[in-house]
Design a protein around this motif. Structure first.
Motif, PDB file in Angstrom:
ATOM      1  N   LEU A  13      48.224  51.225  23.800  1.00 21.92           N
ATOM      2  CA  LEU A  13      47.146  51.619  24.712  1.00 21.92           C
ATOM      3  C   LEU A  13      45.930  50.727  24.513  1.00 21.92           C
ATOM      4  O   LEU A  13      45.312  50.261  25.469  1.00 21.92           O
ATOM      5  CB  LEU A  13      46.752  53.074  24.445  1.00 21.92           C
ATOM      6  N   VAL A  14      45.620  50.494  23.252  1.00 14.20           N
ATOM      7  CA  VAL A  14      44.467  49.648  22.939  1.00 14.20           C
ATOM      8  C   VAL A  14      44.684  48.242  23.492  1.00 14.20           C
ATOM      9  O   VAL A  14      43.792  47.642  24.080  1.00 14.20           O
ATOM     10  CB  VAL A  14      44.228  49.593  21.409  1.00 14.20           C
ATOM     11  N   LEU A  15      45.913  47.730  23.312  1.00 13.81           N
ATOM     12  CA  LEU A  15      46.228  46.382  23.793  1.00 13.81           C
ATOM     13  C   LEU A  15      46.099  46.288  25.308  1.00 13.81           C
ATOM     14  O   LEU A  15      45.530  45.344  25.839  1.00 13.81           O
ATOM     15  CB  LEU A  15      47.663  45.993  23.391  1.00 13.81           C
ATOM     16  N   VAL A  16      46.651  47.308  25.994  1.00 13.65           N
ATOM     17  CA  VAL A  16      46.705  47.246  27.458  1.00 13.65           C
ATOM     18  C   VAL A  16      45.344  47.560  28.073  1.00 13.65           C
ATOM     19  O   VAL A  16      45.023  47.074  29.160  1.00 13.65           O
ATOM     20  CB  VAL A  16      47.801  48.207  27.976  1.00 13.65           C
ATOM     21  N   ALA A  17      44.531  48.359  27.371  1.00 11.73           N
ATOM     22  CA  ALA A  17      43.243  48.760  27.946  1.00 11.73           C
ATOM     23  C   ALA A  17      42.244  47.604  28.000  1.00 11.73           C
ATOM     24  O   ALA A  17      41.167  47.748  28.572  1.00 11.73           O
ATOM     25  CB  ALA A  17      42.656  49.916  27.142  1.00 11.73           C
ATOM     26  N   ASP A  18      42.590  46.474  27.404  1.00  9.37           N
ATOM     27  CA  ASP A  18      41.741  45.290  27.454  1.00  9.37           C
ATOM     28  C   ASP A  18      41.522  44.865  28.912  1.00  9.37           C
ATOM     29  O   ASP A  18      42.491  44.684  29.647  1.00  9.37           O
ATOM     30  CB  ASP A  18      42.467  44.172  26.684  1.00  9.37           C
ATOM     31  N   PRO A  19      40.269  44.724  29.350  1.00  9.34           N
ATOM     32  CA  PRO A  19      40.047  44.332  30.753  1.00  9.34           C
ATOM     33  C   PRO A  19      40.718  43.012  31.131  1.00  9.34           C
ATOM     34  O   PRO A  19      41.162  42.841  32.262  1.00  9.34           O
ATOM     35  CB  PRO A  19      38.519  44.226  30.860  1.00  9.34           C
ATOM     36  N   TRP A  20      40.831  42.095  30.151  1.00  8.24           N
ATOM     37  CA  TRP A  20      41.506  40.831  30.452  1.00  8.24           C
ATOM     38  C   TRP A  20      42.965  41.057  30.791  1.00  8.24           C
ATOM     39  O   TRP A  20      43.513  40.434  31.686  1.00  8.24           O
ATOM     40  CB  TRP A  20      41.407  39.870  29.253  1.00  8.24           C
ATOM     41  N   VAL A  21      43.585  41.960  30.030  1.00  8.18           N
ATOM     42  CA  VAL A  21      44.995  42.245  30.263  1.00  8.18           C
ATOM     43  C   VAL A  21      45.175  42.813  31.666  1.00  8.18           C
ATOM     44  O   VAL A  21      46.036  42.376  32.434  1.00  8.18           O
ATOM     45  CB  VAL A  21      45.527  43.220  29.189  1.00  8.18           C
ATOM     46  N   ILE A  22      44.316  43.776  32.020  1.00  9.78           N
ATOM     47  CA  ILE A  22      44.399  44.371  33.355  1.00  9.78           C
ATOM     48  C   ILE A  22      44.160  43.295  34.419  1.00  9.78           C
ATOM     49  O   ILE A  22      44.843  43.243  35.440  1.00  9.78           O
ATOM     50  CB  ILE A  22      43.358  45.511  33.504  1.00  9.78           C
ATOM     51  N   ALA A  23      43.205  42.407  34.139  1.00 16.20           N
ATOM     52  CA  ALA A  23      42.922  41.329  35.084  1.00 16.20           C
ATOM     53  C   ALA A  23      44.144  40.444  35.278  1.00 16.20           C
ATOM     54  O   ALA A  23      44.448  40.023  36.397  1.00 16.20           O
ATOM     55  CB  ALA A  23      41.744  40.496  34.601  1.00 16.20           C
ATOM     56  N   PHE A  24      44.874  40.206  34.177  1.00 15.59           N
ATOM     57  CA  PHE A  24      46.060  39.358  34.294  1.00 15.59           C
ATOM     58  C   PHE A  24      47.178  40.055  35.065  1.00 15.59           C
ATOM     59  O   PHE A  24      47.919  39.416  35.806  1.00 15.59           O
ATOM     60  CB  PHE A  24      46.543  38.909  32.913  1.00 15.59           C
ATOM     61  N   VAL A  25      47.312  41.389  34.879  1.00 15.60           N
ATOM     62  CA  VAL A  25      48.314  42.115  35.672  1.00 15.60           C
ATOM     63  C   VAL A  25      47.967  41.967  37.150  1.00 15.60           C
ATOM     64  O   VAL A  25      48.833  41.697  37.988  1.00 15.60           O
ATOM     65  CB  VAL A  25      48.358  43.616  35.314  1.00 15.60           C
ATOM     66  N   PHE A  26      46.673  42.125  37.446  1.00 18.42           N
ATOM     67  CA  PHE A  26      46.224  42.027  38.833  1.00 18.42           C
ATOM     68  C   PHE A  26      46.522  40.631  39.384  1.00 18.42           C
ATOM     69  O   PHE A  26      47.080  40.479  40.464  1.00 18.42           O
ATOM     70  CB  PHE A  26      44.723  42.319  38.907  1.00 18.42           C
ATOM     71  N   MET A  27      46.185  39.613  38.577  1.00 19.59           N
ATOM     72  CA  MET A  27      46.429  38.246  38.997  1.00 19.59           C
ATOM     73  C   MET A  27      47.927  38.030  39.236  1.00 19.59           C
ATOM     74  O   MET A  27      48.329  37.437  40.243  1.00 19.59           O
ATOM     75  CB  MET A  27      45.962  37.299  37.895  1.00 19.59           C
ATOM     76  N   GLY A  28      48.733  38.534  38.296  1.00 18.52           N
ATOM     77  CA  GLY A  28      50.182  38.412  38.432  1.00 18.52           C
ATOM     78  C   GLY A  28      50.671  39.074  39.702  1.00 18.52           C
ATOM     79  O   GLY A  28      51.515  38.534  40.413  1.00 18.52           O
ATOM     80  N   SER A  29      50.108  40.267  39.997  1.00 20.13           N
ATOM     81  CA  SER A  29      50.538  40.992  41.190  1.00 20.13           C
ATOM     82  C   SER A  29      50.219  40.190  42.445  1.00 20.13           C
ATOM     83  O   SER A  29      51.031  40.132  43.374  1.00 20.13           O
ATOM     84  CB  SER A  29      49.847  42.354  41.265  1.00 20.13           C
ATOM     85  N   VAL A  30      49.040  39.569  42.464  1.00 22.61           N
ATOM     86  CA  VAL A  30      48.662  38.765  43.633  1.00 22.61           C
ATOM     87  C   VAL A  30      49.599  37.564  43.757  1.00 22.61           C
ATOM     88  O   VAL A  30      50.131  37.273  44.838  1.00 22.61           O
ATOM     89  CB  VAL A  30      47.191  38.300  43.525  1.00 22.61           C
ATOM     90  N   ILE A  31      49.834  36.883  42.618  1.00 27.51           N
ATOM     91  CA  ILE A  31      50.721  35.715  42.636  1.00 27.51           C
ATOM     92  C   ILE A  31      52.114  36.124  43.103  1.00 27.51           C
ATOM     93  O   ILE A  31      52.725  35.487  43.954  1.00 27.51           O
ATOM     94  CB  ILE A  31      50.809  35.072  41.234  1.00 27.51           C
TER      95      ILE A  31
END
Lengths: 502, 324
Positions: A13-31
């Protein structure tokens, strides 16, 4: 020993809650959305292209990016399938049958919304399966030997028969081309060089990613540059659809939805299969149980539901063998092995017990990816169609450039760029002459697994072939293989005879 | 070929702009970044050695080191590319006992130990043999005795890898044979051991400690490590010598450069490594990866390789892997 401690869940949870991580998921989803929607670009090619970008990232951020691409990429192929009858990915081919028919009736919005929500349901179902079954399977996996791995891989290769809708002969030929390619380099069992033609760079064999980029991306680009601009399809005014009506559609077909999710997940678990097979199997199952007033092929919502639920259910299912056995469940997970290795994470039965928090964070990332997929999909479903209008003159060189850069960065070796070009030409020729490229990739991925495990199993048993039937798990796998072959080949003899496979 | 050279040259140019200003004329070497070729993928033991040594070496040499992973064919791809690089002292690579010694004898690799100048040996790991915790074999002697009457199977990280050869040489010296089942990595070999597919596993010692919990419980039992003294990371495991087998074997890793590289470059790097391995801070980092510091200068490293080649040739011949 408990496989997943509660501290692992907390760490994750701590790892995933990182805003950078969420940003990368978002970026991945867009890509993923862009790659899936653009014809000729697929989720596997997006992952292959962006893999080098992850070299410098940590395990969680790199998985965040790749999981985002994975989920959205598998869904987004349906957008062009529904809008212009051109599946963005092979897995959306079945969706095009009814989806495009709905678009012609002005119901593209309903079809797209259904596709998005069904993909979400499929993804969530398989995630649940991954969460509950994977840790158990990880323990069972430790009792599997080369005998079982060989039999599992054999199931995968037999699925060629399932993919090859046109000509089974061409499908098999493509798979064998893939297996042939996989034999290049030092023989993994005894270290003898094969098909190397004095080129030291070929000692390591042909990297799957180079072959993949060539066969899929470059092959399609060559095709695009030859065909020129696509003809414009004029669709009637599209009716907007209300989300509640879409949900009601799905609720009416909840049994079909559930069945398709199960089919998709289980096919995902089978090594070396993928969403294309899952969607066809679900579609054919939906056809099998059709009611007289269903209008399959002429805009039946059930057609879209069955395909979309199952092709996204593959995502979680395909991760089960990857995370527990180290065997890829589909082409994307085959590339994910490389992504994990780069992070120093070895896939295999120890992955979950040694990297509990990473495993949990992958589950969470998959969930977040599915959520983003719905958000991005629903909010941008009209805009996404514009990706299709990028002129070939801009798209082709851009993709070729990215492919070359990606190929170079795999091993920092210019030889790989030449390989990509060679495979691009091969891919182009295969498509031109009607050979499907998906089985070739299946062959490249499964060839070494088949060969090494067959030889290892026979080495251990002193060349005694009966080990494959005396070990129960292997015997069952072989029986399933035989059953699948029967299912796919025998009915075709009656109906497909006139088309002629010669 | 053109593309690779051009890209490397281009990247070297870009990088050298950054560092050239800081390097004054006080010394002649190094004046630009050094490229370090790692012939295995990221995350493996060879890569770990490279990344461990690169950062402190950068400080000592006052030049940046660019690590380039070129994996494939048990190290042969990266090393054959290294052999064809310009011998100007700005391209070095990581070699090991097996990649420099045995590997070129097995197939046409495009290089042999003569293709390189030795710089320095850096670390070593003792070789060892492990069985499952429920295995009937309690000692190396049990294992060797069993092999006299039946055919056992074993696995390790790849055909003719350091671990494979370590066991093959040991068995050959004892006059026994066992069937080798290939694995692509030590991890894969461990799976084969635990699933019961093979009877024992040969591997570098650094692979074993992670298999045990704090109390020393695990699913495997390490029968012996082929070092002179007991290994500090596993003090309960006896050496081969203690069990009556006069056998020493370690996997080691060192730095090499294309043959004909300037002496000045080789001396400078070698001396820097010699100082590094004495540094307590560096030793502490090595411990985290279960590596033993094991510096040898260029001459001694060359002697080790030549001795290695002489010893391994008849064994390769016997197990059918000798090509030339």
């Amino acid at each position: 020993m408990g496989l997943i401690a509660s501290s692992d869940i907390f760490d994750a949870l701590v790892l995933v809650a990182d805003p950078w991580v969420i940003a990368f998921v978002f970026m991945g989803s867009v890509i993923g959305m862009v790659f899936g929607a653009a014809p000729g670009l697929t989720a596997p090619s997006a992952i292959a292209l962006f893999l080098p970008v992850t070299y410098a990232m940590g395990p969680t951020t790199s998985m965040a990016l790749l999981m985002g691409i994975y989920c959205s990429g598998y869904f987004a192929g349906s957008i062009p399938a529904i809008l212009i009858n051109t599946p963005g990915t092979p897995s959306a081919a079945a969706t095009a049958l009814d989806g495009f028919a709905m678009a012609r009736a002005g119901e593209s919005d309903r079809a797209l919304s259904t596709a998005i929500i069904c993909s979400f349901i499929g993804g969530l179902f398989s995630l649940l399966l991954l969460m509950t079954i994977a840790p158990v399977l990880a323990k069972v996996a430790l009792s599997f030997t080369s005998v079982e791995y060989f039999s599992f891989a054999l199931i995968g290769i037999v699925c060629v028969a399932g993919i090859s809708r046109g000509s089974m002969i061409k499908g098999l030929a493509a798979a064998l081309i893939g297996i042939l390619v996989s034999t290049v380099g030092l023989d993994p069992v005894s270290g003898v060089g094969r098909f190397m033609f004095g080129e030291p760079n070929l000692m390591a064999g042909i990297p799957t990613i180079s072959a993949l980029i060539g066969l899929f991306a470059i092959g399609q680009m060559l095709l695009l540059s030859k065909e020129g601009v696509d003809e414009q399809v004029i669709l009637p005014m599209q009716k907007p659809a209300s989300q509640s009506a879409v949900l009601l559609d799905i609720w009416r077909n909840r049994w079909l939805t559930f069945k398709s999710a199960v089919i998709g997940s289980l096919i995902g678990v089978l090594p070396g299969t993928g969403p294309a097979i899952a969607s066809w199997v679900s579609y054919s199952d939906a056809l099998r149980t059709a009611k007289p007033d269903d209008k399959f092929g002429k805009g039946e919502i059930k057609g879209v539901i069955s395909c979309e639920v199952s092709n996204n259910a593959v995502t979680g299912g395909a991760l089960v063998p990857l995370l527990t056995l180290g065997i890829p469940g589909d082409p994307v997970t085959a590339i994910l092995i490389g992504a994990l290795m780069i992070q120093g994470v070895h896939t295999g039965p120890f992955l979950i017990s040694q990297n509990g928090s990473l495993f949990m964070s992958i589950l969470m990332l998959l969930f977040v990816s599915n959520v983003f997929m719905v958000i991005i999909g629903l909010s941008a479903r009209r805009m996404a169609a514009k990706v299709l209008k990028i002129p070939s003159g801009i798209m082709v060189p851009t993709i070729c450039m990215m492919a070359a850069a990606g190929a170079f960065s795999i091993h920092n070796n210019a030889f790989d760029v030449r390989l990509v070009l060679i495979f691009g030409v091969l891919g182009y020729l295969m498509i031109r002459f009607g050979f499907p490229t998906a089985p070739a990739v299946l062959g490249i991925v499964l060839g070494p697994i088949l060969e090494q495990n067959l030889r290892n199993a026979l080495t251990v048993s002193n060349m005694d072939f009966t080990v494959f039937v005396t070990r129960p798990v292997s015997a069952v796998s072989l029986a399933v293989t035989a059953f699948l072959l029967y299912l796919w080949i025998v009915p075709r003899k009656g109906s497909g005879g006139s088309e002629g496979d010669a | 070929m053109f593309t690779r050279r051009m890209l490397i040259a281009a990247s070297a140019c870009v990088l050298s702009f950054g560092t050239s200003a800081s390097i004054a004329s006080a010394q002649d070497y190094p004046t630009k970044p050094i490229q370090m070729i790692v012939p295995f993928g990221q995350g493996g033991a060879t890569d770990q050695v490279a990344r461990l040594i690169a950062a402190p070496l950068e400080e000592k040499l006052d030049a940046s080191i660019v690590i380039v992973n070129q994996p494939g064919a048990g190290g042969a791809v990266g090393l054959s590319n290294l052999a064809r690089m310009p011998a100007d002292g700005y391209t070095i690579g990581i070699g090991s006992d097996s990649t420099l010694g045995a590997r070129p004898m097995m197939s046409d690799t495009g290089y042999d130990s003569e293709s390189f100048d030795m710089i320095a040996r850096v670390v070593e790991i003792p070789s060892g043999i492990a069985v499952r915790a429920d295995s009937p074999y309690q000692s190396l002697n049990d294992l060797v005795e069993a092999m006299k009457t039946e055919t056992l199977t074993y696995s390790g990280s790849g055909v003719a890898s350091g671990p494979h050869l370590a066991a093959a040489v040991f068995l050959a010296e004892q006059g026994v044979e066992a069937t080798f089942v290939n694995s692509n990595s030590n991890q894969e070999g461990m799976v084969k051991l635990l699933s019961g597919e093979v009877d024992f596993l040969t591997g570098g010692g650094s692979n074993f400690p992670p298999m045990f919990d704090e109390d020393g419980n695990g699913d495997i039992r390490v029968l012996g490590l082929a070092a002179e003294d007991r290994w500090p990371f596993m003090p309960n495991v006896p050496t081969y010598k203690e069990q009556g087998f006069d056998y020493l074997r370690s996997q080691w890793f060192g730095l090499v450069a294309p043959a004909g590289s300037p002496d000045e470059a080789i001396e400078t790097i070698s001396n820097a490594v010699a100082q590094l391995v004495e540094d307590p801070e560096f030793q502490e980092r090595l411990k985290e990866f279960y590596f033993n510091p094991a510096y040898l200068g260029p001459k001694q490293m060359r002697e080790r390789i030549e001795a290695e080649k002489k010893g391994i040739r008849p064994v390769l011949d016997k197990i059918g892997l000798l090509a030339k």
